[in-house]
Motif scaffolding. Structure first.
Motif, PDB file in Angstrom:
ATOM      1  N   ASP A 199      20.371  31.749  13.909  1.00  0.00           N
ATOM      2  CA  ASP A 199      20.437  31.146  15.029  1.00  0.00           C
ATOM      3  C   ASP A 199      19.489  32.315  16.008  1.00  0.00           C
ATOM      4  OD1 ASP A 199      21.714  33.713  15.681  1.00  0.00           O
ATOM      5  OD2 ASP A 199      23.418  32.806  16.417  1.00  0.00           O
ATOM      6  N   VAL A 200      19.165  31.933  17.230  1.00  0.00           N
ATOM      7  CA  VAL A 200      18.020  32.559  17.743  1.00  0.00           C
ATOM      8  C   VAL A 200      18.328  33.917  18.014  1.00  0.00           C
ATOM      9  CG1 VAL A 200      16.961  32.873  20.240  1.00  0.00           C
ATOM     10  CG2 VAL A 200      17.673  30.345  19.332  1.00  0.00           C
ATOM     11  N   HIS A 201      19.389  34.446  18.315  1.00  0.00           N
ATOM     12  CA  HIS A 201      19.626  35.927  18.026  1.00  0.00           C
ATOM     13  C   HIS A 201      19.492  36.461  16.760  1.00  0.00           C
ATOM     14  CE1 HIS A 201      22.077  39.689  19.161  1.00  0.00           C
ATOM     15  NE2 HIS A 201      22.707  39.635  17.876  1.00  0.00           N
ATOM     16  N   GLU A 202      19.814  36.098  15.814  1.00  0.00           N
ATOM     17  CA  GLU A 202      19.309  36.571  14.380  1.00  0.00           C
ATOM     18  C   GLU A 202      17.675  36.810  14.500  1.00  0.00           C
ATOM     19  OE1 GLU A 202      22.833  35.621  11.306  1.00  0.00           O
ATOM     20  OE2 GLU A 202      21.719  33.874  12.236  1.00  0.00           O
ATOM     21  N   LEU A 203      16.978  35.501  14.814  1.00  0.00           N
ATOM     22  CA  LEU A 203      15.520  35.562  14.996  1.00  0.00           C
ATOM     23  C   LEU A 203      14.891  36.817  15.731  1.00  0.00           C
ATOM     24  CD1 LEU A 203      13.011  34.239  14.209  1.00  0.00           C
ATOM     25  CD2 LEU A 203      13.188  32.748  16.141  1.00  0.00           C
ATOM     26  N   GLU A 204      15.633  37.063  16.780  1.00  0.00           N
ATOM     27  CA  GLU A 204      15.231  37.854  17.631  1.00  0.00           C
ATOM     28  C   GLU A 204      15.421  39.540  17.024  1.00  0.00           C
ATOM     29  OE1 GLU A 204      17.267  37.045  21.295  1.00  0.00           O
ATOM     30  OE2 GLU A 204      15.928  35.683  21.959  1.00  0.00           O
ATOM     31  N   GLU A 205      16.452  39.728  16.220  1.00  0.00           N
ATOM     32  CA  GLU A 205      17.005  40.777  15.651  1.00  0.00           C
ATOM     33  C   GLU A 205      15.908  40.859  14.523  1.00  0.00           C
ATOM     34  OE1 GLU A 205      20.819  40.811  14.202  1.00  0.00           O
ATOM     35  OE2 GLU A 205      21.638  41.303  16.153  1.00  0.00           O
ATOM     36  N   ASP A 206      15.650  40.020  13.679  1.00  0.00           N
ATOM     37  CA  ASP A 206      14.558  39.988  12.621  1.00  0.00           C
ATOM     38  C   ASP A 206      13.140  40.335  13.276  1.00  0.00           C
ATOM     39  OD1 ASP A 206      16.645  39.597  10.976  1.00  0.00           O
ATOM     40  OD2 ASP A 206      15.837  37.402  10.529  1.00  0.00           O
ATOM     41  N   LEU A 207      12.665  39.847  14.259  1.00  0.00           N
ATOM     42  CA  LEU A 207      11.371  40.219  15.002  1.00  0.00           C
ATOM     43  C   LEU A 207      11.513  41.489  15.476  1.00  0.00           C
ATOM     44  CD1 LEU A 207      10.769  36.764  16.713  1.00  0.00           C
ATOM     45  CD2 LEU A 207       9.759  37.536  14.616  1.00  0.00           C
ATOM     46  N   SER A 208      12.449  42.178  16.110  1.00  0.00           N
ATOM     47  CA  SER A 208      12.476  43.358  16.761  1.00  0.00           C
ATOM     48  C   SER A 208      12.353  44.442  15.493  1.00  0.00           C
ATOM     49  CB  SER A 208      13.852  43.589  17.378  1.00  0.00           C
ATOM     50  OG  SER A 208      14.065  44.849  17.723  1.00  0.00           O
TER      51      SER A 208
END
Length: 65
Positions: A44-53
């Motif tokens: 999901d978007v939350h996991e994507l944001e964590e990966d990008l971070s």
């Protein structure tokens, strides 16, 4: 056991790591199995944001950003 683990992963009962562990394979092998059987990823978007971070932090630590 892979199919059972994939079922649990697909319905959100298990994380990718736990499902791979249940199937007794590496995460990559489990991902390959799911791709072969057209089982979508739970990403999901939350996991994507964590990966990008994480990537951004890594690049900053490497002096590349």
């Amino acid at each position: 056991m892979k199919r059972l683990a994939a079922t649990f992963y697909a319905d959100g009962s298990l994380s990718l790591g736990k499902a791979a562990q249940l199937a007794n394979v590496s995460k990559q092998d489990f991902l390959d199995f799911m791709a072969t059987h057209n089982i979508p990823l739970n990403y999901d978007v939350h996991e994507l944001e964590e990966d990008l971070s994480t990537v951004k932090e890594f690049l900053q630590n490497e002096g590349r950003l």
